[in-house]
Scaffold this motif. Structure first.
Motif, PDB file in Angstrom:
ATOM      1  N   VAL A   7       0.841  -1.208   0.091  1.00  0.00           N
ATOM      2  CA  VAL A   7       0.042  -0.003  -0.031  1.00  0.00           C
ATOM      3  C   VAL A   7       0.679   1.158  -0.004  1.00  0.00           C
ATOM      4  N   GLU A   8       1.847   1.265   0.687  1.00  0.00           N
ATOM      5  CA  GLU A   8       2.719   2.327   0.736  1.00  0.00           C
ATOM      6  C   GLU A   8       3.479   2.541  -0.465  1.00  0.00           C
ATOM      7  N   SER A  11       1.473   4.094  -3.325  1.00  0.00           N
ATOM      8  CA  SER A  11       1.088   5.574  -2.956  1.00  0.00           C
ATOM      9  C   SER A  11       1.781   6.628  -3.867  1.00  0.00           C
ATOM     10  N   GLU A  13       3.412   9.162  -3.348  1.00  0.00           N
ATOM     11  CA  GLU A  13       4.717   9.235  -2.619  1.00  0.00           C
ATOM     12  C   GLU A  13       5.734   8.059  -2.888  1.00  0.00           C
TER      13      GLU A  13
END
Length: 396
Positions: A7-8, A11, A13
């Motif tokens: 998920v990170e 993202s 970012e």
């Protein structure tokens, strides 16, 4: 890879950070990048995720070329992924057979599905693992004619599909270091499921090159593929995907192009005979396809010894299906005498090739304790059933 880590990574970012990294080269680079990214305020979990992807992208370049820089991977997914050059051949089979709606069961990171979508086939890629399916979705996002389903391949609705492709998982579940299955019954989707699908359908199944030949259905075209001298896979093709009158194929791909030997069945070996001026080592795809006899006849060669995959001839014939060596000398096979002969010739660097003899080349090389300025290739094998040591020179 954990779900939270993915998920990170996915993202905005995370993807921006990944794409901003310099090329991954060494452990020293990683230490510096970790330090720089942490100083910039990026959380440790995100730093770990993007650096893992940077490492996998660097490793994946061997299979996907420049496309690797825009893809995501798992360790296990990259291990089993089809090389782009081979995936393009798979896709071409479906197109040549007039099949346009393909379901890729067990799609992994989506390498084969990408090749299919790239030639305008309508592709539905399916994987039971949530993280793997998410990564496949990312890799297939540029293609409007491709979709991904996160579900059990064996429960997938195949109505509307005119072609099916399966790349069964041959390793234990997970995304990192996994263990290879030794029993085909443990594959996922199962081999029985794959072969049942192939009854009356156009189906392709990718398997390991060492797959038990006794399990190959008689209705399948079996094709072994090597890339740059490395045997990479065996594919089984059914229905419209199997070419008429071909049941055995050896496909050799190198920098010069692709070359194929085909036959309706295993070929009979030629007779063994005396050592000639040259020996040939057939490509692994030719050996696994059991087309050594056909290759020998095309070269005007004979077997060095019955049942051993070395050929010999008094003339040199260029072929993409075998490596050729000029025979320089016959040396003693006994280790003490062999050591003396090699030292007399000042051979310090020795490539050892062997077939039909119980020798560990690395252990033998260490025991020989060679030193000298010359390099050479030694072939340990049998000639007419007897042990032999041949000093040879590789023909370019």
């Amino acid at each position: 890879m954990e779900r939270s880590e993915l998920v990170e990574l996915l993202s905005p970012e995370g993807l921006r950070l990944l794409d901003s990294l310099p090329p991954y080269h060494s452990t020293g680079d990683v230490v510096r990048m970790v330090s720089d990214l942490r100083k910039a305020g990026h959380p440790p979990t995100l730093v770990a995720a993007v650096l893992t992807q940077a490492r996998l992208r660097s490793k994946a370049a061997a299979k996907f070329g420049r496309f690797a820089d825009r893809m995501l991977f798992t360790e296990a997914g990259l291990e089993q992924a089809t090389r782009l050059s081979v995936a393009a051949l798979h896709a071409g089979r479906f197109a040549a057979a007039g099949l346009s709606r393909v379901v890729d069961l067990g799609c992994g990171i989506g390498g084969d599905a990408m090749a299919m979508a790239a030639i305008d086939l309508q592709v539905t890629a399916v994987d039971a693992d949530e993280i793997t399916a998410a990564i496949a979705s990312y890799n297939l996002a540029p293609f409007s004619n491709a979709s991904v389903l996160n579900q059990d391949a064996e429960k997938t609705d195949l109505r509307g599909a005119d072609g099916i492709y399966l790349d069964p998982a041959r390793r234990t579940a997970g995304h990192g270091q996994t263990t290879r299955f030794t029993d085909p019954d443990d594959y996922s989707p199962s081999l029985n499921f794959a072969f049942e699908l192939a009854t009356g359908r156009s189906v392709g199944v990718k398997l390991g090159p060492g797959f038990d030949r006794d399990l190959i259905p008689s209705t399948a075209e079996a094709q072994w593929i090597s890339v740059d001298g490395h045997l990479v896979e065996m594919g089984l093709w059914f229905g419209a995907l199997a070419r008429p009158h071909i049941r055995r194929s050896a496909l050799v791909i190198d920098a010069g192009g692709s070359y194929e030997l085909t036959a309706a069945e295993d070929s009979e070996d030629v007779e063994a005979g005396e050592l000639g001026d040259f020996i040939y080592e057939p490509d692994g795809a030719v050996i696994r396809a059991r087309l050594i006899g056909d290759l020998a006849r095309s070269l005007g060669a004979r077997m060095l010894s019955d049942g051993i995959a070395y050929l010999t001839s008094s003339t040199l014939v260029a072929t993409p299906f075998a490596s050729a060596f000029r025979v320089l000398e016959t040396l003693p096979f006994a280790e003490r005498d062999l050591r003396r002969a090699l030292r007399e010739r000042e051979i310090g660097t020795l490539e050892i090739k062997k077939r039909g003899v119980d020798v560990d080349p690395a252990a033998l090389r260490k025991r020989l304790s060679l030193s000298g300025r010359e390099s050479a290739t030694l072939v340990l094998t049998r000639i007419a059933g007897r042990h032999a040591a041949l000093l040879v020179d590789r023909v370019g």
